[in-house]
Design an enzyme around this catalytic site. Structure first.
Site, mmCIF file in Angstrom:
data_model
loop_
_atom_site.group_PDB
_atom_site.id
_atom_site.type_symbol
_atom_site.label_atom_id
_atom_site.label_comp_id
_atom_site.label_asym_id
_atom_site.label_seq_id
_atom_site.Cartn_x
_atom_site.Cartn_y
_atom_site.Cartn_z
ATOM 1 N N ASP A 62 -0.520 116.953 47.365
ATOM 2 C CA ASP A 62 0.125 118.258 47.438
ATOM 3 C C ASP A 62 -0.945 119.335 47.332
ATOM 4 O O ASP A 62 -2.108 119.044 47.041
ATOM 5 C CB ASP A 62 1.226 118.424 46.373
ATOM 6 N N TYR A 64 -3.500 122.471 46.359
ATOM 7 C CA TYR A 64 -4.139 122.960 45.144
ATOM 8 C C TYR A 64 -3.228 124.006 44.508
ATOM 9 O O TYR A 64 -2.579 124.796 45.214
ATOM 10 C CB TYR A 64 -5.488 123.581 45.469
ATOM 11 N N PHE A 75 -6.988 118.954 51.152
ATOM 12 C CA PHE A 75 -8.360 118.943 50.634
ATOM 13 C C PHE A 75 -9.140 120.235 50.895
ATOM 14 O O PHE A 75 -10.241 120.403 50.390
ATOM 15 C CB PHE A 75 -9.167 117.749 51.182
ATOM 16 N N HIS A 184 -9.653 107.075 46.255
ATOM 17 C CA HIS A 184 -9.604 108.527 46.395
ATOM 18 C C HIS A 184 -10.983 109.129 46.104
ATOM 19 O O HIS A 184 -11.738 108.593 45.283
ATOM 20 C CB HIS A 184 -8.572 109.087 45.415
#
Length: 220
Positions: A62, A64, A75, A184
Site C-alpha cells: 500500500d 507510503y 515503491f 522483499h
C-alpha cells in the site's frame, strides 16, 4: 476513471454497483481524513502505463503514509522526499545488477513510462496509519488488474518481492509470462535473498528473448 485503454478493460469494474459503493467510501475518507496519495494520483500507475504498454509489473502493498511521499506508484516517492530504505535497497540491487549509478531521487515515473506498471495492491492509506485501507475493497480491483494482464498473449514479467506480493502469483497462470520472486527489499529481509536476485537483468533478458524492447532502468 483513467482516460486511456484501462477504462475499457476495467469497464465491468467501473460500472459495478459494488465498486461504486466502495468508491463512495473512499471519497468520504478523503473528505473527512488526511489520505494519501493525493486524490488525483490514486490511479497514477494506470494513467502512466496503459494496458497495451505493460511489459513489467512490480507489485507493492500500500502507499507510503508520510506527508508528501506517495504519488500513486509502488515503491516511488515524489521529488524532494528522502528515499525510503526499501527503495535504497532496490537502487543498490539495480547498481549491482546492471552497474547503473545509484539514483539521487525516488520518483520512478520514468520506469512507468517505460512500461513498468508500479501497482500497489491497496491504492490509498490514511496518514500515519499503514495498511489502514487494507481489506476495504481495493484488492478486488487490483487482483482483477493482474487477472486481466494474465490474459495477454504478449509476454509480461511479474516481479513479486516479499510474501505479500508472492500471494498474487496464483493469478498468473499464463505460460507466456515470467514470474520473478525474491524476499522483499526491506532492510529486514533484503540480505535474505533480495540482494543478488538480479531482477532487472532477468527481466531484460526475457524481454529481449521474446523480441521486445528491454526496459531502460536508468532513473530520469
Amino acid at each position: 476513471m483513467i482516460g486511456n485503454s484501462w477504462d475499457e478493460h476495467l469497464k465491468i469494474i467501473w460500472e459495478s454497483p459494488g465498486f461504486k459503493k466502495f468508491y463512495h467510501i473512499i471519497e468520504n475518507e478523503y473528505a473527512t481524513k488526511t489520505v494519501y496519495p493525493p486524490k488525483d494520483h490514486i490511479f497514477e500507475a494506470l494513467k502512466l502505463t496503459p494496458y497495451e504498454k505493460v511489459k513489467v509489473v512490480i507489485i507493492g502493498q500500500d502507499p507510503y503514509h508520510g506527508v508528501g511521499e506517495a504519488h500513486g506508484l509502488s515503491f516511488s516517492v515524489q521529488d524532494g522526499v528522502k528515499i525510503p530504505p526499501s527503495l535504497q535497497n532496490i537502487y543498490q540491487e539495480l547498481h549491482n545488477d546492471l552497474n547503473i549509478p545509484i539514483p539521487t531521487k525516488g520518483d520512478l515515473t520514468s520506469w512507468a513510462k517505460e512500461g513498468v506498471l508500479m501497482l500497489n495492491a491497496v491504492l490509498t492509506v490514511i496518514k500515519d496509519s499503514p495498511a489502514s485501507h487494507r481489506n476495504l475493497g481495493w484488492e478486488l480491483l487490483t487482483d482483477y488488474i493482474i487477472k486481466v494482464l494474465n490474459q495477454k498473449d504478449t509476454p509480461i514479467v511479474f516481479i513479486l518481492w516479499g510474501n505479500f506480493a508472492k500471494e498474487k502469483a496464483k493469478y498468473i497462470t499464463n505460460p507466456h509470462h515470467l514470474v520473478i520472486t525474491s524476499p522483499h527489499p526491506s532492510p529486514f529481509s533484503a540480505r535474505s535473498g533480495f540482494f543478488g536476485s538480479r531482477p532487472f537483468s532477468k527481466t531484460n533478458n526475457f524481454l529481449i528473448a521474446h523480441h521486445l524492447d528491454p526496459i531502460d532502468w536508468q532513473i530520469k
